[in-house]
Design an enzyme around this catalytic site. Structure first.
Site, PDB file in Angstrom:
ATOM      1  N   GLY A 195       0.546  -5.061   0.727  1.00  0.00           N
ATOM      2  CA  GLY A 195      -0.579  -5.013  -0.016  1.00  0.00           C
ATOM      3  C   GLY A 195      -0.438  -5.581  -1.343  1.00  0.00           C
ATOM      4  O   GLY A 195      -1.393  -6.157  -2.093  1.00  0.00           O
ATOM      5  N   GLU A 223       4.510  -5.267   7.161  1.00  0.00           N
ATOM      6  CA  GLU A 223       3.881  -4.188   7.636  1.00  0.00           C
ATOM      7  C   GLU A 223       4.171  -3.976   8.947  1.00  0.00           C
ATOM      8  O   GLU A 223       4.217  -2.907   9.638  1.00  0.00           O
ATOM      9  CB  GLU A 223       2.064  -4.656   7.651  1.00  0.00           C
ATOM     10  CG  GLU A 223       1.604  -4.517   6.121  1.00  0.00           C
ATOM     11  CD  GLU A 223       1.704  -5.760   5.456  1.00  0.00           C
ATOM     12  OE1 GLU A 223       2.469  -6.587   5.777  1.00  0.00           O
ATOM     13  OE2 GLU A 223       0.803  -5.872   4.456  1.00  0.00           O
ATOM     14  N   ALA A 268       0.843  -1.203  -0.027  1.00  0.00           N
ATOM     15  CA  ALA A 268       0.000   0.001  -0.036  1.00  0.00           C
ATOM     16  C   ALA A 268       0.907   1.225  -0.041  1.00  0.00           C
ATOM     17  O   ALA A 268       1.945   1.100   0.285  1.00  0.00           O
ATOM     18  CB  ALA A 268      -0.980  -0.058   1.386  1.00  0.00           C
ATOM     19  N   GLU A 287      -0.893  -9.120  -1.088  1.00  0.00           N
ATOM     20  CA  GLU A 287      -2.227  -9.518  -0.606  1.00  0.00           C
ATOM     21  C   GLU A 287      -3.006  -9.328  -2.025  1.00  0.00           C
ATOM     22  O   GLU A 287      -3.829 -10.421  -2.195  1.00  0.00           O
ATOM     23  CB  GLU A 287      -2.772  -8.456   0.340  1.00  0.00           C
ATOM     24  CG  GLU A 287      -2.096  -8.673   1.793  1.00  0.00           C
ATOM     25  CD  GLU A 287      -2.612  -7.651   2.796  1.00  0.00           C
ATOM     26  OE1 GLU A 287      -2.323  -6.407   2.609  1.00  0.00           O
ATOM     27  OE2 GLU A 287      -3.238  -8.068   3.677  1.00  0.00           O
TER      28      GLU A 287
END
Ligand code: HXC
Length: 257
Positions: A108, A131, A65, A111
């Site tokens: 992300g 993260e 992200a 993911e």
């Protein structure tokens, strides 16, 4: 004019979506994710498209992200804007999605790759959920999908220490389906997608759905769903064609009906 943040092309029956924020290693800003989700949705709605490839660049599938955006967000904006719920909408895409992973596939990004149906990785790819180094944890399914893919031991190791897996380790642990030479990451993903695109689309979609249900239902219910999906596929023109073509010793011509 600004460069588009995704590049979309159609190669016959295969749709290809390439994320295009190379300077930021395809960090998944809200804008980039919106383009990814809407491009996948458009290809899914196109009856001429039977498989999709989602990739990044040679250096990065996606490095996570967008950390600058995450740092500017508040818990309330994250809750209110529902952006993470949009990620989950990728699971509703019925057309199979092959993730083409080269370079970094982190946070992300990992993911997002796991939201796809199978992952083809370059031998240089690196998978991780770092993260924890930022004082947060995966927020788009990482703790759940990674654990289902690789098991508790490796998921704990990756998520609690931030350790990255090489492509070979990711293959050994069941996270990726194929590892290929560095230069072949995109071609091999396109080849896998083209193979899928040659099959009967009704059976392919029902099979994808049934496999996904393996993670959602008890075994008996999953087997029951599979049996009904089998009957449904058998009722399709594609099954008539596929069975007949075998007996006539020729290649089937599937119409998706
Ligand atoms: C914003 C990022 C970024 C990210 C890299 N960049 N990752 N920007 N968000 N996730 C930017 C860098 O700031 C830098 O910009 C440029 O991309 C190149 O990165 P470098 O760090 O200079 O490259 P390198 O030294 O090769 O290191 C690569 C790297 C490192 C190991 C991938 O960039 C890194 O650790 N990135 C963060 C990985 C991460 O923590 N991901 C998880 C994010 S949180 P400038 O302008 O300096 O050139 C997350 C939560 C998900 O994903 C929750 C649900 C959505």
């Amino acid at each position: 004019m600004a460069e588009p943040n995704v590049l979309v092309e159609r190669n016959g029956r295969v749709g290809v979506v390439l994320m295009n924020r190379p300077k930021q290693l395809n960090a998944l800003s809200a804008e980039l994710m919106e383009s990814v989700v809407s491009s996948l949705g458009e290809l899914d709605a196109d009856p001429g498209i039977r498989a999709i490839v989602l990739g990044g660049s040679e250096r990065a599938f996606a490095a996570g992200a967008d950390i600058a955006e995450l740092s500017a967000a508040t818990p309330v904006t994250l809750y209110e804007n529902r952006r993470l719920e949009r990620w989950e909408s990728i699971r509703a895409v019925r057309t199979p999605i092959v993730a083409a992973v080269s370079g970094f596939c982190l946070g992300g990004g990992c993911e997002l790759a796991m939201l796809c149906d199978l992952i083809v990785a370059s031998e240089d790819a690196k998978f991780g959920q770092p993260e924890i180094n930022l004082g947060v944890l995966p927020g788009a399914g990482g703790t759940q999908r990674l654990t289902r893919a690789v098991g508790k031991a490796i998921a704990m190791d990756m998520i609690l220490t931030g350790r990255m897996l090489s492509a070979r380790e990711a293959l050994a642990h069941g996270l990726v389906a194929r590892v290929v030479a560095r230069e072949a990451w995109l071609d091999e993903a396109k080849r896998a997608a083209a193979e899928i695109a040659e099959k009967g689309p009704v059976a392919v979609r029902l099979a994808k759905e049934a496999i996904d249900q393996a993670f959602e239902t008890p075994l008996a219910a999953g087997v029951e769903l599979e049996r009904r999906s089998f009957f449904l596929a058998r009722a399709s023109d594609d099954a008539e064609e596929g069975l007949k073509a075998f007996l006539e010793k020729r290649k089937p011509d599937f119409t998706g009906r």
